[in-house]
Scaffold this motif. Structure first.
Motif, PDB file in Angstrom:
ATOM      1  N   ALA A  78       1.009  -1.227   0.031  1.00 60.31           N
ATOM      2  CA  ALA A  78      -0.135  -0.021  -0.008  1.00 60.31           C
ATOM      3  C   ALA A  78       0.956   1.236  -0.064  1.00 60.31           C
ATOM      4  O   ALA A  78       2.030   1.300   0.460  1.00 60.31           O
ATOM      5  CB  ALA A  78      -0.953   0.046   1.332  1.00 60.31           C
ATOM      6  N   LEU A  79       0.285   2.249  -0.605  1.00 54.80           N
ATOM      7  CA  LEU A  79       1.021   3.447  -0.726  1.00 54.80           C
ATOM      8  C   LEU A  79       0.326   4.962  -0.419  1.00 54.80           C
ATOM      9  O   LEU A  79      -0.907   5.055  -0.757  1.00 54.80           O
ATOM     10  CB  LEU A  79       1.538   3.623  -2.078  1.00 54.80           C
ATOM     11  N   VAL A  80       0.772   5.647   0.508  1.00 57.59           N
ATOM     12  CA  VAL A  80       0.103   6.829   0.883  1.00 57.59           C
ATOM     13  C   VAL A  80       0.816   8.085   0.684  1.00 57.59           C
ATOM     14  O   VAL A  80       2.086   8.126   0.692  1.00 57.59           O
ATOM     15  CB  VAL A  80      -0.387   6.501   2.604  1.00 57.59           C
ATOM     16  N   GLY A  81       0.067   9.127   0.450  1.00 61.29           N
ATOM     17  CA  GLY A  81       0.573  10.423   0.509  1.00 61.29           C
ATOM     18  C   GLY A  81      -0.185  11.341   0.924  1.00 61.29           C
ATOM     19  O   GLY A  81      -1.455  11.139   1.613  1.00 61.29           O
ATOM     20  N   HIS A  82       0.031  12.767   0.867  1.00 61.41           N
ATOM     21  CA  HIS A  82      -0.510  13.878   1.250  1.00 61.41           C
ATOM     22  C   HIS A  82      -0.799  14.988   0.268  1.00 61.41           C
ATOM     23  O   HIS A  82       0.287  15.427  -0.040  1.00 61.41           O
ATOM     24  CB  HIS A  82      -0.057  14.504   2.571  1.00 61.41           C
ATOM     25  N   ASN A  83      -1.911  15.158   0.080  1.00 60.52           N
ATOM     26  CA  ASN A  83      -2.210  16.117  -1.305  1.00 60.52           C
ATOM     27  C   ASN A  83      -1.502  15.671  -2.335  1.00 60.52           C
ATOM     28  O   ASN A  83      -0.701  16.515  -3.054  1.00 60.52           O
ATOM     29  CB  ASN A  83      -1.815  17.627  -0.792  1.00 60.52           C
ATOM     30  N   ASP A  84      -1.559  14.448  -2.913  1.00 61.38           N
ATOM     31  CA  ASP A  84      -0.664  13.855  -3.801  1.00 61.38           C
ATOM     32  C   ASP A  84      -1.275  13.116  -4.807  1.00 61.38           C
ATOM     33  O   ASP A  84      -1.008  12.078  -5.444  1.00 61.38           O
ATOM     34  CB  ASP A  84       0.257  12.647  -3.086  1.00 61.38           C
ATOM     35  N   ALA A  85      -2.455  13.518  -5.255  1.00 59.37           N
ATOM     36  CA  ALA A  85      -3.480  12.955  -6.238  1.00 59.37           C
ATOM     37  C   ALA A  85      -2.393  12.386  -7.609  1.00 59.37           C
ATOM     38  O   ALA A  85      -2.679  11.263  -8.059  1.00 59.37           O
ATOM     39  CB  ALA A  85      -4.535  13.924  -6.623  1.00 59.37           C
ATOM     40  N   GLU A  86      -1.942  13.338  -8.156  1.00 59.79           N
ATOM     41  CA  GLU A  86      -1.142  12.951  -9.536  1.00 59.79           C
ATOM     42  C   GLU A  86      -0.019  11.896  -9.052  1.00 59.79           C
ATOM     43  O   GLU A  86       0.032  10.992 -10.143  1.00 59.79           O
ATOM     44  CB  GLU A  86      -0.231  14.362 -10.007  1.00 59.79           C
ATOM     45  N   ARG A  87       0.659  12.058  -8.237  1.00 63.87           N
ATOM     46  CA  ARG A  87       1.772  10.969  -7.999  1.00 63.87           C
ATOM     47  C   ARG A  87       1.169   9.713  -7.560  1.00 63.87           C
ATOM     48  O   ARG A  87       1.575   8.536  -7.943  1.00 63.87           O
ATOM     49  CB  ARG A  87       2.777  11.541  -6.986  1.00 63.87           C
ATOM     50  N   LEU A  88      -0.012   9.581  -6.872  1.00 62.69           N
ATOM     51  CA  LEU A  88      -0.755   8.398  -6.440  1.00 62.69           C
ATOM     52  C   LEU A  88      -1.285   7.674  -7.676  1.00 62.69           C
ATOM     53  O   LEU A  88      -1.184   6.433  -7.985  1.00 62.69           O
ATOM     54  CB  LEU A  88      -1.695   8.658  -5.428  1.00 62.69           C
ATOM     55  N   ALA A  89      -1.725   8.462  -8.640  1.00 59.65           N
ATOM     56  CA  ALA A  89      -2.214   8.060  -9.934  1.00 59.65           C
ATOM     57  C   ALA A  89      -1.139   7.232 -10.630  1.00 59.65           C
ATOM     58  O   ALA A  89      -1.499   6.362 -11.360  1.00 59.65           O
ATOM     59  CB  ALA A  89      -2.939   9.155 -10.690  1.00 59.65           C
ATOM     60  N   THR A  90       0.000   7.816 -10.579  1.00 57.18           N
ATOM     61  CA  THR A  90       1.115   7.489 -11.466  1.00 57.18           C
ATOM     62  C   THR A  90       1.442   5.809 -10.722  1.00 57.18           C
ATOM     63  O   THR A  90       1.616   5.049 -11.463  1.00 57.18           O
ATOM     64  CB  THR A  90       2.264   8.313 -11.407  1.00 57.18           C
ATOM     65  N   ALA A  91       1.365   5.985  -9.398  1.00 55.21           N
ATOM     66  CA  ALA A  91       1.610   4.656  -8.784  1.00 55.21           C
ATOM     67  C   ALA A  91       0.494   3.536  -9.187  1.00 55.21           C
ATOM     68  O   ALA A  91       0.809   2.311  -9.320  1.00 55.21           O
ATOM     69  CB  ALA A  91       1.552   4.730  -7.150  1.00 55.21           C
ATOM     70  N   ARG A  92      -0.757   3.899  -9.138  1.00 59.23           N
ATOM     71  CA  ARG A  92      -1.589   3.122  -9.636  1.00 59.23           C
ATOM     72  C   ARG A  92      -1.422   2.455 -11.198  1.00 59.23           C
ATOM     73  O   ARG A  92      -1.599   1.504 -11.508  1.00 59.23           O
ATOM     74  CB  ARG A  92      -3.150   3.747  -9.653  1.00 59.23           C
TER      75      ARG A  92
END
Length: 342
Positions: free
Chosen positions: A194-208
């Motif tokens: 699992a991967l978490v961020g904070h105000n990180d929509a774009e980078r979490l999209a990259t992770a997906r």
């Protein structure tokens, strides 16, 4: 030639005219840079937000330590490379004369100098590097993807430090390139990641896009919601790649008894955590930093085998002349890895 340099202990970078590297030393080569990534460390140096005071001794210094290129000029004693070879470069240069280097334990060198930190790096058209620091790549490999080798080496080191194994429940905190690399490499070992961020929509999209399905943006989430929202009660391993002090206790709070917590982020200030809880739960805290040369070889092989799957990590490619624009994008979490092309 033009080079992007850090010249003072304050916000900003300077474009400066600097001499070409010239004829390399006997065991060095000149590498023509084909792609250089902007690292989170580069951003901290740019905005001078803490943790990099050691650079003062090297000012003015050309930044850029995540890069790929082509061998342009060979030193007189270099026989392991040929002109035109595509390479990635290990940016850590050992001194060669300390007791560790002399005894062959180069990974323990105490007087190493980082390319792009303590010696001139790759935010320029050419850079001088030791030939032993060059790892060759297949002809035609995308240079932007190849420049991911350095962050992948940090990710591989973190995964090895944590001793990630198949079936482990692994939480990665921080979805920047390092966090993405950790997540991808942990998943490759068979872990549930699992991967978490904070105000990180774009980078979490990259992770997906990289195949990390369990992601969570903690911006606006209530305290203590991390496990509930991700569907796990606790984790066997937590790897922190944020550099934010508050993330350490938050990660320890979801770590199982006797679990392993790895600090990978660079922290500009001292970290605090609940020491009594750490002792009673038998938590292990481990630090990780640069990769060994053996790890670098593993990374090179992983990169060659999986380069197509890693393509989502590089979201922007800019001319080197637009480097400051790229730094501002990175500061504002726009996209994921930003690569500069001379």
């Amino acid at each position: 030639m033009k080079a992007l340099q850090k010249t003072t202990a304050a916000f900003g970078l300077e474009w400066r005219d600097v001499p070409e590297p010239g004829q390399p030393g006997a065991h060095d080569v000149i590498v023509e840079v084909t792609a250089a990534g902007i690292c989170g460390s580069d951003v901290h140096i740019y905005d001078w937000s803490g943790g990099y005071d050691f650079l003062r001794a090297a000012f003015p210094v050309t930044l850029g330590h995540e890069f790929a290129g082509r061998v342009a000029t060979l030193g007189a004693e270099v026989s392991t490379l040929q002109r035109g070879d595509a390479v990635v470069v290990i940016p850590s240069v050992e001194c060669g004369v300390c007791e560790y280097c002399v005894s062959g334990r180069v990974d323990e060198c105490r007087d190493r100098r980082g390319i792009g930190m303590m010696r001139d790096g790759a935010f320029a058209s050419r850079v001088r590097v030791p030939a032993r620091n060059c790892l060759t790549l297949p002809p035609g490999m995308d240079a932007g993807i190849a420049s991911l080798a350095e962050p992948l080496s940090i990710g591989m080191s973190a995964v090895k430090t944590a001793d990630v194994r198949a079936g482990d429940r692994v939480l990665v905190m921080g979805p920047g390139t390092i966090g993405q690399a950790i997540a991808v490499l942990a998943k490759a070992r068979g872990a549930r990641v699992a991967l978490v961020g904070h105000n990180d929509a774009e980078r979490l999209a990259t992770a997906r896009a990289l195949g990390i399905d369990a992601t969570l943006d903690l911006d606006g989430a209530p305290d203590g919601a991390m496990c509930t929202l991700l569907g796990e009660n606790e984790y066997d391993i937590v790897i922190e790649a944020t550099g934010a002090g508050a993330a350490v206790q938050a990660g320890l709070d979801v770590l199982r008894p006797s679990g392993v917590f790895v600090v990978c982020g660079i922290h500009g200030k001292p970290i605090s955590f609940d020491g009594a809880k750490l002792v009673r739960l038998r938590h292990q805290i481990r630090g990780t930093y640069r990769a060994t040369r053996a790890t670098w070889q593993e990374v090179r092989d992983f990169l060659v085998e999986n380069h197509a799957a890693l393509e989502p990590m590089v979201t922007h490619r800019l001319p080197l002349a637009q480097a400051i624009e790229g730094f501002e994008m990175a500061r504002n979490k726009i996209g994921s890895k930003i690569v500069l092309v001379p």
